[in-house]
Write an enzyme that holds these catalytic residues in place. Sequence first.
Site, PDB file in Angstrom:
ATOM      1  N   LYS A 197      62.646  27.429  46.770  1.00 26.02           N
ATOM      2  CA  LYS A 197      62.467  26.810  48.088  1.00 26.02           C
ATOM      3  C   LYS A 197      61.436  27.540  48.939  1.00 26.02           C
ATOM      4  O   LYS A 197      61.005  27.046  49.969  1.00 26.02           O
ATOM      5  CB  LYS A 197      63.808  26.745  48.826  1.00 26.02           C
ATOM      6  CG  LYS A 197      64.398  28.105  49.141  1.00 26.02           C
ATOM      7  CD  LYS A 197      65.699  27.986  49.890  1.00 26.02           C
ATOM      8  CE  LYS A 197      66.249  29.390  50.141  1.00 26.02           C
ATOM      9  NZ  LYS A 197      67.518  29.410  50.786  1.00 26.02           N
ATOM     10  N   GLY A 209      60.435  35.912  44.474  1.00 28.17           N
ATOM     11  CA  GLY A 209      61.714  36.195  45.131  1.00 28.17           C
ATOM     12  C   GLY A 209      61.651  37.357  46.108  1.00 28.17           C
ATOM     13  O   GLY A 209      60.577  37.725  46.604  1.00 28.17           O
ATOM     14  N   LYS A 223      57.792  49.913  48.057  1.00 28.89           N
ATOM     15  CA  LYS A 223      57.220  51.055  47.337  1.00 28.89           C
ATOM     16  C   LYS A 223      55.735  51.255  47.653  1.00 28.89           C
ATOM     17  O   LYS A 223      55.221  52.373  47.583  1.00 28.89           O
ATOM     18  CB  LYS A 223      57.455  50.927  45.837  1.00 28.89           C
ATOM     19  CG  LYS A 223      58.782  51.529  45.410  1.00 28.89           C
ATOM     20  CD  LYS A 223      59.967  50.652  45.689  1.00 28.89           C
ATOM     21  CE  LYS A 223      60.990  51.143  46.622  1.00 28.89           C
ATOM     22  NZ  LYS A 223      62.150  50.231  46.734  1.00 28.89           N
ATOM     23  N   ILE A 226      68.496  50.641  51.060  1.00 29.96           N
ATOM     24  CA  ILE A 226      67.397  50.066  51.844  1.00 29.96           C
ATOM     25  C   ILE A 226      67.214  50.845  53.154  1.00 29.96           C
ATOM     26  O   ILE A 226      66.100  51.208  53.537  1.00 29.96           O
ATOM     27  CB  ILE A 226      67.641  48.561  52.102  1.00 29.96           C
ATOM     28  CG1 ILE A 226      67.566  47.796  50.767  1.00 29.96           C
ATOM     29  CG2 ILE A 226      66.630  47.987  53.093  1.00 29.96           C
ATOM     30  CD1 ILE A 226      67.901  46.318  50.843  1.00 29.96           C
ATOM     31  N   ARG A 232      73.291  43.045  51.579  1.00 30.31           N
ATOM     32  CA  ARG A 232      72.783  41.700  51.278  1.00 30.31           C
ATOM     33  C   ARG A 232      73.890  40.850  50.699  1.00 30.31           C
ATOM     34  O   ARG A 232      74.768  41.335  50.012  1.00 30.31           O
ATOM     35  CB  ARG A 232      71.601  41.807  50.297  1.00 30.31           C
ATOM     36  CG  ARG A 232      70.405  42.514  50.946  1.00 30.31           C
ATOM     37  CD  ARG A 232      69.260  42.687  49.999  1.00 30.31           C
ATOM     38  NE  ARG A 232      68.666  41.450  49.534  1.00 30.31           N
ATOM     39  CZ  ARG A 232      67.761  40.731  50.205  1.00 30.31           C
ATOM     40  NH1 ARG A 232      67.350  41.131  51.396  1.00 30.31           N
ATOM     41  NH2 ARG A 232      67.256  39.639  49.681  1.00 30.31           N
ATOM     42  N   ASP A 291      71.141  38.656  41.797  1.00 31.36           N
ATOM     43  CA  ASP A 291      71.914  39.028  42.995  1.00 31.36           C
ATOM     44  C   ASP A 291      72.990  38.012  43.340  1.00 31.36           C
ATOM     45  O   ASP A 291      73.992  38.371  43.972  1.00 31.36           O
ATOM     46  CB  ASP A 291      70.985  39.177  44.205  1.00 31.36           C
ATOM     47  CG  ASP A 291      70.212  40.486  44.199  1.00 31.36           C
ATOM     48  OD1 ASP A 291      70.245  41.188  43.174  1.00 31.36           O
ATOM     49  OD2 ASP A 291      69.577  40.802  45.224  1.00 31.36           O
ATOM     50  N   HIS A 343      53.272  68.673  26.728  1.00 30.62           N
ATOM     51  CA  HIS A 343      53.136  69.762  27.695  1.00 30.62           C
ATOM     52  C   HIS A 343      51.779  69.676  28.384  1.00 30.62           C
ATOM     53  O   HIS A 343      50.799  69.381  27.718  1.00 30.62           O
ATOM     54  CB  HIS A 343      53.258  71.099  26.977  1.00 30.62           C
ATOM     55  CG  HIS A 343      53.052  72.271  27.886  1.00 30.62           C
ATOM     56  ND1 HIS A 343      54.015  72.697  28.764  1.00 30.62           N
ATOM     57  CD2 HIS A 343      51.965  73.080  28.067  1.00 30.62           C
ATOM     58  CE1 HIS A 343      53.548  73.731  29.444  1.00 30.62           C
ATOM     59  NE2 HIS A 343      52.307  73.986  29.038  1.00 30.62           N
TER      60      HIS A 343
END
Length: 466
Positions: A37, A42, A53, A184, A271, A311, A443
């Site tokens: 929608k 997302g 980030k 968050i 959320r 979610d 290393h």
Amino acid sequence: MCENIKTDVLIIGAGPGGYVAAIYAAKKGKDVILVDKRWIGGACLNEGCIPTKALVKSAELYQEILHGENIGIMSDNHQVNLEKIIENKNKIKDKLIDGIKFLLDKYKVRVIEGLASFIDNKTVRISSENEYQVEATDIIIASGSSTKHLPIKGKDFDNVFDSEKLLNNEKLPKSMTVIGAGIIGMEFAFIYANLGVKVNVIEFLPRILPTIDKELALRLIRYAKQLGIDIYTSSAVQKIEKESDQLKVEFIRKEKEESLSSDIVLEAVGRKPNMQGLGLEKTDIEYDEKTGIVVNKSMKTNVDHIYAIGDVTNIMQLAHVASHQAIVAVDNILGESTTMSYDAIPSVIFTSPTIANVGLSEEMCKEKGLDYEVIKVPFSANGKALILEAEAGFIKVLRDKETKKLLGAMIFGKEAENLIASYTIAITNNLNAHDLKETVFAHPTMQELVHESALGLEKEAIHFID
Ligand SMILES: Cc1cc2nc3c(=O)[nH]c(=O)nc-3n(C[C@H](O)[C@H](O)[C@H](O)COP(=O)(O)OP(=O)(O)OC[C@H]3O[C@@H](n4cnc5c(N)ncnc54)[C@H](O)[C@@H]3O)c2cc1C
């Protein structure tokens, strides 16, 4: 006009759950419709993982420049330009979203912009400029989550932000109050504090970051203090008032009324699953208003051909969980009976320093009554960590005393987001300390600390006292 469409798989929501399911199913030969929608990508790409980030990178770079003289880089006149930071964030997310659109197009996924709503178990109406009625053999609901708001007076003032609105704020405030010390809230607290803003955090629970190992949360508080972040736990926010140009947050702590004033307020209190408007009540799908759509380990709802991922299932609100669940759901649609396991899901908190964990924390081991042992490896044992000025960090690994099975790993410090991958692979594949010991790490890298932790578990550490 209503177009009637028949398809193999209809996917509702184009976040990291939905778009991954769409590309994967299309690559496996399915005819796929993906509906959203609002936007491709997302919450994750538009208002979550990637945008935050990008801000973390700018904010941490600013701190590095401020302290550059420690490593011989002198500079004057360094300033924060939040407008530019937001512009850079937008460039990054747009590039990623364009890439996903290109892939959806390449694999012939039909993308429709509109609100999807069930008519019954088999049919979904999509409302946009045009109207569509889609009948699908299988349906995947990946409608995600959205910000929860506190039911308090003052939450609608202009300078009260949620995470999405704050990610588009181009005016750097002098001070900010964050309500909520979850992931968050704490990430934004560090972003803004690193940019030079005075930050206060108010948390209802007795501790910050309740999902992570307590020792790491306590350690983070020390770093927060150094940046001038003041944290008020066990504090219940009552209301927000306007006080000349500032906002006053009133709260109750230890039965006493207190208040904090700042230029802006961030509401970061969690959320909730997106189910509104989906028309679930017209189906037989089992769901709970608060805890989301109920699924089994194959990501299937109680209705045989309907799956839910990400979610909206409220199992773990993480983008990589949504994407993995997408693959499990599609595999099941394809007839393979794969299942989700949540035993080795890495989680990263992009504060400064970064925190990462996988598997069980010490508190979880205690709750389960496990007999475990712990090894802690200081970053100061590693050359690359010193080069990166990260010697205060550490790795903590837990394993079962008797079976020697690795139970969990936690990392506090730079590169935690990358280091955690080795432990994730180990725990997922039932590898033990001996397997990690047998692996050669390059290393100088911080991955050598993983090797050192395996040696330490066997009392064979070379670079620190185990
Ligand atoms: C500030 C912030 C930072 C975050 N940082 C991280 C991080 O660093 N790492 C991490 O793993 N996770 C992070 N997350 C969480 C992550 O963004 C979510 O876990 C992830 O986006 C969930 O993916 P999803 O596909 O389930 O849903 P979403 O990404 O929420 O996508 C759902 C999509 O469904 C659409 N939709 C909903 N209902 C309908 C409908 N009826 N019809 C059509 N379309 C509909 C929505 O428009 C949306 O585009 C962060 C979240 C936030 C808010």
